[in-house]
Design an enzyme around this catalytic site. Structure first.
Site: not given
Ligand SMILES: Cc1cc2nc3c(=O)[nH]c(=O)nc-3n(C[C@H](O)[C@H](O)[C@H](O)COP(=O)(O)OP(=O)(O)OC[C@H]3O[C@@H](n4cnc5c(N)ncnc54)[C@H](O)[C@@H]3O)c2cc1C
Length: 617
Positions: A59, A124, A215, A246, A334, A371, A418
């Site tokens: 990401n 993405e 999550w 989510r 995914d 995040h 990550s």
């Protein structure tokens, strides 16, 4: 059990072999060829941490080689998404180095999807690239294994050790082997904590037999904060908890669906609700509503308001976008790469995403620094671009001498994910090596009496159980101790009901927070009487302790910030609006173990993009 004591000396001790920890191990070896680098991990670095199951996207990738984005663009994005509050020096530092990390991952064997037309990585979204990431963690762990001098798997680190003569200097850590009970004393010249963020601080939506399905990984036990807080390290933005939209029940991420497959979410009547909520959001947060893309918390807020108005369920219209076999495979993969549980939920609930839309819901809150939120330690910034107030020596060093952090550990810089966490591990390691070189003559001094006392404390829950088990009245109920699961469920209930969990629609207030603190205090007292029937439960006990400390920090920060900065993450019912005149600042706290006092403060927000002359390296 707990009678054998093992001493391990090192130059650099890395606690937690997740993404930050693996990056730290790799880079420590690069700069410190002759140094002894030790990694200690409570699981096995091969499959530990938040990426244990794999991921389907990275990401955080700029794409500077193709001129796709520049680090300054990323700083502006992170600043906007966090409603104006990020440590721009830290965010910039990660952004300018993250591409090289991703290129290494590819070199080490990570398959990255390519756009067949351009030959570039398949995007993405603006910042995300798609990967075949089931084996992401083993690939990255291999690099760390080759770099480290020694790796100690299955050691739960319970406490950091402080130096005997220099009170604000870290000297190592202690922990125990979760398989054989050996007590470990790690002495080190510098320590890098990469012990990950916190799930199960708040009651999850899935309870009972489903409580392991959260999550953020259930084994992310907030040790990054629980280890640091007792050292007196300054923490920041601990109120900035994250709530995620989510797929319902499986917590399947929505990124690939929204960004790559271009699916839309609507209310039950098929209406796009975000634009209708604009005036109400504007009244709450002012110009922040106009930031593009709309900040993550505000999108949550719009959805929550819709649900409260009885217009749910909210649906992701997967069925409208899976028009080719290739897309259908992508949709399933995914989840199979990353959140297998979501694919299982679809199978179990007879949901064919090609035919039927899927429900979305907001998760319980998590505490994270990597995040879309930025809780964690207040850290020194890079010397070429951090303003003076953000610099006291070495990059990513906390306010404790010799104590560094990476990933979820470091506060103020969101959107690392990550690759950014690995990058931050590299940055911290480079600085830690310099620190060790500069302080060659100063070996850590550790008090033997202090270690003995800690050893007693660490194993006390086993003794409490052994003595008290004869009094068990029924099942697991005993008058003289609580067990770790009972403690965990009590913690989750307190946080949920008093500190803005999902059952309260994330609302809290000063009276609720004060009552929450009283109940947390009682839980802390009862932790003194926690019983562990075996080593597994002993690990659970110390994970709980790290969560309780983190929870108290979260509660105190939430009380301190008298505004609602991130509607959709949480609400102060008594201060329902964003207030830039008073609160355009970071919150800070320092805990004094001796007195039990929390010293709260406001910390300055400096802009370095569009404001400072940046020196590029
Ligand atoms: C479901 C999910 C989806 C995600 N999706 C994406 C995505 O699509 N793209 C992306 O780039 N990122 C994604 N992330 C985020 C990414 O995984 C994290 O940002 C990153 O792993 C944080 O790195 P870290 O080193 O701080 O923590 P981790 O990688 O979690 O590492 C922490 C390590 O510390 C160890 N540890 C913890 N406590 C102790 C202790 N007391 N003693 C010893 N060891 C300890 C743990 O076992 C673990 O190995 C996702 C995460 C999750 C859970």
């Amino acid at each position: 059990m707990g009678t054998r004591t093992k001493y391990v000396d090192s130059d650099i001790l890395i606690i937690g072999g997740g993404f930050g920890g693996c990056g730290a191990a790799y880079e420590s070896r690069y700069w410190g060829r002759d140094l002894k680098i030790v990694v200690v991990e409570k699981a096995n670095i091969e499959r530990s941490g938040a990426v244990a199951q794999g991921l389907s996207a990275i990401n955080c990738y700029m794409g500077m080689q193709w001129g796709e984005n520049q680090p300054e663009d990323f700083v502006r994005y992170a600043r906007g998404d966090l409603m104006g509050l990020v440590r721009e020096d830290l965010v910039y530092d990660i952004a300018r180095h993250v591409d090289s990390t991703v290129h290494k991952f590819e070199e080490w064997g990570l398959p990255i999807l390519k756009n067949p037309e351009t030959g570039r990585y398949l995007r993405e979204g603006k910042w995300q690239i798609m990967i075949h990431g089931e084996s992401y963690k083993p690939i990255v762990a291999e690099a760390a294994r080759k770099a480290a001098s020694e790796i100690y798997n299955r050691i739960m680190v319970t406490h950091l050790l402080m130096d005997k003569v220099r009170p604000n200097r870290v000297a190592g850590a202690v922990g125990f082997n979760v398989r054989n009970g050996d007590f470990y004393v790690f002495r080190a010249k510098a320590v890098i904590v990469g012990a990950g963020g916190g799930s199960h601080i708040y009651r999850p939506r899935s309870v009972g037999e489903g409580m392991g399905r959260t999550w953020y990984a259930p084994w992310s036990t907030a040790s990054a904060y629980g280890l640091l807080i007792p050292t007196g390290a300054k923490m920041t933005q601990m109120e900035n908890k994250i709530v995620l939209t989510r797929f319902k029940d499986g917590y399947g991420p929505v990124g690939a669906w929204f960004l790559l497959l271009k699916a839309h979410a609507t209310n039950a009547a098929g209406e796009f609700y975000e634009k209708d909520r604009y005036p109400e959001i504007k009244a709450r947060v002012g110009h922040y509503v106009d930031i593009q893309p709309m900040p993550t918390c505000l999108r949550n807020h719009a959805m929550l308001e819709e649900i409260k108005a009885g217009k749910g369920p909210i649906y992701m219209h997967t069925q409208k976008v899976l028009d080719t076999r290739e897309k259908e495979e992508l949709g399933w993969e995914d989840f199979l790469d990353m959140t297998i549980g979501q694919a299982v939920v679809w199978a179990a609930q007879n949901i064919d995403p090609k035919e039927t839309p899927s429900e979305l819901i907001t998760s319980e809150p998590y505490i994270m620094g990597s995040h879309a939120t930025c809780s964690g330690a207040w850290a020194s910034g890079p010397e070429d671009c951090a303003p003076a107030e953000y610099q006291w020596g070495y990059n990513r060093m906390t306010t404790v001498e010799g104590l560094f952090g990476a990933g979820d550990t470091i506060g103020g810089s969101a959107h690392k994910f990550s690759a950014g966490s690995f990058t931050e591990g590299r940055l911290a390691a480079k600085a830690a090596v310099r620190y060790v070189m500069h302080h060659k003559a100063e070996s850590p001094e550790v008090d033997d009496e202090y270690i003995k006392r800690l050893q007693e404390v660490v194993f006390k829950p086993l003794e409490t159980y052994r003595v008290g088990r004869n009094e068990i009245v029924a099942g697991t109920v005993a008058p003289s101790y609580i067990n770790p699961l009972q403690g965990l469920q009590r913690l989750e209930k307190i946080m949920d009901e008093y500190v803005g969990g999902y059952s309260m629609f994330y609302v809290t207030s000063e009276p609720l927070l004060n009552r929450g603190l009283e109940l947390l205090q009682m839980l802390t007292e009862d932790f003194e009487h926690i019983g562990a029937e075996d080593l597994h439960q002993l690990q659970r006990a110390w994970e709980l302790q790290h969560r309780i400390l983190t929870a108290e920090s979260v509660t105190r920060h939430t009380l301190f910030r008298q505004e609602t900065r991130w509607p959709g993450y949480y609400y102060r019912g008594d201060y329902p609006k964003l207030d830039d005149s008073e609160w355009h600042c970071f919150t800070g706290s320092q805990y004094d173990t001796k007195s039990g006092a929390w010293n709260m403060s406001k910390l300055p927000v400096h802009r370095i993009v569009e404001g400072f002359e940046l020196l590029r390296t």
